[in-house]
Design a protein around this motif. Structure first.
Motif, PDB file in Angstrom:
ATOM      1  N   TRP A 386       0.852  -1.186   0.000  1.00 49.22           N
ATOM      2  CA  TRP A 386       0.000   0.000   0.000  1.00 49.22           C
ATOM      3  C   TRP A 386       0.888   1.236   0.000  1.00 49.22           C
ATOM      4  N   LYS A 387       0.450   2.279  -0.669  1.00 52.34           N
ATOM      5  CA  LYS A 387       1.229   3.523  -0.701  1.00 52.34           C
ATOM      6  C   LYS A 387       0.328   4.709  -0.961  1.00 52.34           C
ATOM      7  N   LYS A 388       0.572   5.775  -0.242  1.00 55.26           N
ATOM      8  CA  LYS A 388      -0.073   7.072  -0.473  1.00 55.26           C
ATOM      9  C   LYS A 388       0.915   8.145  -0.028  1.00 55.26           C
ATOM     10  N   GLU A 389       1.511   8.880  -1.010  1.00 54.38           N
ATOM     11  CA  GLU A 389       2.556   9.863  -0.732  1.00 54.38           C
ATOM     12  C   GLU A 389       3.664   9.228   0.105  1.00 54.38           C
ATOM     13  N   ALA A 390       4.025   9.837   1.244  1.00 51.14           N
ATOM     14  CA  ALA A 390       5.116   9.296   2.063  1.00 51.14           C
ATOM     15  C   ALA A 390       4.690   8.096   2.888  1.00 51.14           C
ATOM     16  N   ARG A 391       3.382   7.896   2.992  1.00 44.58           N
ATOM     17  CA  ARG A 391       2.878   6.763   3.761  1.00 44.58           C
ATOM     18  C   ARG A 391       2.958   5.480   2.945  1.00 44.58           C
ATOM     19  N   GLY A 392       3.209   4.380   3.620  1.00 47.75           N
ATOM     20  CA  GLY A 392       3.252   3.104   2.916  1.00 47.75           C
ATOM     21  C   GLY A 392       3.131   1.956   3.898  1.00 47.75           C
ATOM     22  N   ALA A 393       2.855   0.784   3.370  1.00 44.46           N
ATOM     23  CA  ALA A 393       2.772  -0.421   4.197  1.00 44.46           C
ATOM     24  C   ALA A 393       3.071  -1.629   3.327  1.00 44.46           C
ATOM     25  N   VAL A 394       3.582  -2.658   3.958  1.00 46.16           N
ATOM     26  CA  VAL A 394       3.800  -3.924   3.274  1.00 46.16           C
ATOM     27  C   VAL A 394       3.443  -5.044   4.239  1.00 46.16           C
ATOM     28  N   ARG A 395       2.712  -6.011   3.734  1.00 47.20           N
ATOM     29  CA  ARG A 395       2.485  -7.235   4.478  1.00 47.20           C
ATOM     30  C   ARG A 395       3.320  -8.325   3.822  1.00 47.20           C
ATOM     31  N   HIS A 396       4.235  -8.906   4.581  1.00 45.63           N
ATOM     32  CA  HIS A 396       5.108  -9.984   4.115  1.00 45.63           C
ATOM     33  C   HIS A 396       4.809 -11.215   4.959  1.00 45.63           C
ATOM     34  N   ASN A 397       4.136 -12.201   4.352  1.00 47.60           N
ATOM     35  CA  ASN A 397       3.618 -13.343   5.105  1.00 47.60           C
ATOM     36  C   ASN A 397       2.760 -12.824   6.255  1.00 47.60           C
ATOM     37  N   ASP A 398       3.131 -13.077   7.503  1.00 48.33           N
ATOM     38  CA  ASP A 398       2.296 -12.640   8.630  1.00 48.33           C
ATOM     39  C   ASP A 398       2.799 -11.356   9.289  1.00 48.33           C
ATOM     40  N   TRP A 399       3.848 -10.773   8.728  1.00 51.14           N
ATOM     41  CA  TRP A 399       4.399  -9.534   9.269  1.00 51.14           C
ATOM     42  C   TRP A 399       3.886  -8.342   8.468  1.00 51.14           C
ATOM     43  N   LYS A 400       3.691  -7.234   9.163  1.00 51.45           N
ATOM     44  CA  LYS A 400       3.249  -6.011   8.500  1.00 51.45           C
ATOM     45  C   LYS A 400       4.048  -4.817   9.017  1.00 51.45           C
ATOM     46  N   LEU A 401       4.634  -4.084   8.085  1.00 54.93           N
ATOM     47  CA  LEU A 401       5.354  -2.852   8.393  1.00 54.93           C
ATOM     48  C   LEU A 401       4.521  -1.677   7.898  1.00 54.93           C
ATOM     49  N   ILE A 402       4.370  -0.660   8.747  1.00 56.66           N
ATOM     50  CA  ILE A 402       3.669   0.566   8.355  1.00 56.66           C
ATOM     51  C   ILE A 402       4.643   1.734   8.476  1.00 56.66           C
TER      52      ILE A 402
END
Length: 482
Positions: A386-402
């Motif tokens: 997911w991405k919106k301007e400087a914001r972003g997120a990634v889900r990798h398997n069961d981990w999620k970074l925001i």
């Protein structure tokens, strides 16, 4: 003008070439009847505001019945936390940032650094699921909200849909515009086909369902694709009095939302009943989902047990209810628990229709059918972004970074902590670095945004997130109650 013409020509050539590839696969389906496809999308509904999602406040009997005969995907995601980009992604099967559709297209509140007004819309060189299904011999129609551009060249009937009954913009009244209910934006006008503007009679949610049912009856002898794109339950908060009186224990916006949701459920029931009445129920692929998380501040929707709301990358902004039913091919009454995305709808529909989504370059979605049928036991997606301007997120398997613009990044194990209350970033700094790199490498493949909202809305999104995110005390209180 020359650039626009080249894009139109590129889109036309693409449709012809890809159509010829896809049609070659239809012969495989000759021995078996191709399914009808009915895709129902609600707008701004809360994750927990359906009976099949556990709601005790709201009544959704028709969708609850559909859920009992469906595969319920417990970890379904949209590709954006707001409706315009989310819909652009699901219509194309691609991350919408790849073609610059990163933000909502809302004339009047956009930054002057990008496209403005009616120049904003789904680029005409991008083909939609309707384009592909039409090439495969389907009759195609959209009923309701478009939000993919107000200008004539973005119109649904020029993007693969044979029929359109709805409005071009992103939000409008449920009641007809007249002397007592003034029209403010031309894209809010109700339109049938191309350029035929005439307001409806009655409550729009019901009218859209009746139009969809009529299309189904008219095309019952050939395969059809219906995209029933409700504006319910988006603001404005307008419910029928006879629906609101059924929720005497509720008040304010929550009561109005319950009435709006009941009306939408009844509208879904009308379409489902028409399929049953015509004997089409068994061989119709039905999907029901929502376009993003509920905006709890605007309509008092509830996203429990998820943290956050529409417009942010906490689970409450991007995880949605999701039902898929196809009695002829899928065993209902089951749950599928690996993460999926609404990007998967296009390749799934094309496969069901007898086409070959692998012939389409650049898809990010996958065909869900082998996963839902148990033929594949691996995950449909290792990574979701997911991405919106400087914001972003990634889900990798069961981990999620925001990643945030105003604070350090946060790390969660979503399976162990669906409410995102236990930030593990300081505990696993190497995991943070690893996932930052995964997110950044994906971002390097994207187009620059073609337009953006004014900067102040980034601050408002952060305020909304902080107001509605869960805390450890919230989780503790809930656990005690349970």
């Amino acid at each position: 003008m020359k650039i626009k013409n080249r894009l139109k020509l590129k889109g036309l050539i693409g449709a012809i070439l890809l159509g010829s590839i896809l049609v070659c696969s239809v012969s495989v389906m000759v021995a078996q009847q191709r399914p009808n496809i009915v895709f129902i999308l609600s707008d701004d509904a809360g994750y927990a505001d359906f009976g099949f999602q556990g709601s005790k406040d709201f009544m959704t009997p028709h969708l609850d019945k559909l859920a009992k005969n469906s595969i319920v995907c417990s970890q379904a995601y949209v590709s954006a936390a707001v409706c315009g980009p989310s819909r652009a992604g699901l219509l194309t099967g691609k991350y919408q940032q790849k073609f610059g559709f990163e933000e909502n297209n809302v004339p009047g509140i956009m930054s002057k650094s990008g496209l403005l007004g009616d120049d904003m819309g789904l680029p005409t060189d991008q083909l939609t699921m309707a384009n592909y299904l039409k090439e495969l011999g389907y009759k195609t129609a959209i009923f309701g909200k478009w939000h993919m551009g107000n200008a004539d060249h973005f119109h649904p009937t020029k993007r693969g849909f044979d029929e359109f009954y709805g409005f071009r913009g992103g939000v409008r009244s449920y009641m007809p515009y007249d002397e007592d209910n003034k029209l403010e934006k031309k894209e809010d006008r109700l339109e049938k086909g191309f350029g035929n503007f005439l307001e409806h009679k009655g409550y729009l949610t019901h009218v859209l369902a009746k139009e969809a049912a009529a299309f189904i009856e008219k095309n019952r002898k050939s395969p059809f694709f219906v995209y029933l794109s409700f504006n319910a339950v988006h603001t404005p908060m307008e419910a029928l009095p006879q629906d609101m009186v059924q929720f005497s224990d509720l008040s304010g916006k929550r009561k109005t939302l319950a009435g709006m949701t009941l009306a939408m459920d009844r509208a879904c029931g009308l379409v489902l009943q028409k399929l049953k009445e015509l004997g089409l129920e068994d061989n119709t692929l039905i999907v029901f989902t929502n376009d993003n998380g509920g905006p709890s501040d605007a309509n008092e929707s509830v996203n429990d047990p998820l943290s956050g709301t529409k417009a942010n990358h906490l689970e409450g902004g991007i995880r949605v209810p999701f039902l898929m039913s196809w009695p002829a091919r899928l065993k209902g009454g089951a749950s599928y628990d690996f993460p999926i995305s609404t990007l998967d709808l296009l390749p799934t529909f094309i496969t069901a229709a007898g086409g070959n989504p692998k012939a389409i370059p650049g898809l990010d979605g996958v065909d869900l059918l082998p996963f839902l049928q148990g033929k594949r036991i691996d995950r449909p997606h290792i990574n979701l972004f997911w991405k919106k301007e400087a914001r972003g997120a990634v889900r990798h398997n069961d981990w999620k970074l925001i990643r945030f613009p105003d604070r350090p990044a946060e790390l969660y194990n979503i399976i162990e902590d669906v409410s995102e209350v236990n930030d593990l970033a300081s505990t696993y700094p190497e995991k943070v670095k690893e996932m930052y790199k995964i997110l950044f490498n994906w971002e390097l493949t994207l187009e620059r945004p073609l337009w953006q909202l004014e900067r102040k809305y980034e601050g408002l999104a952060a305020e909304r997130m902080d107001k509605f995110r869960k805390t450890k005390s919230d989780k503790t209180i809930k656990d005690v109650k349970n």
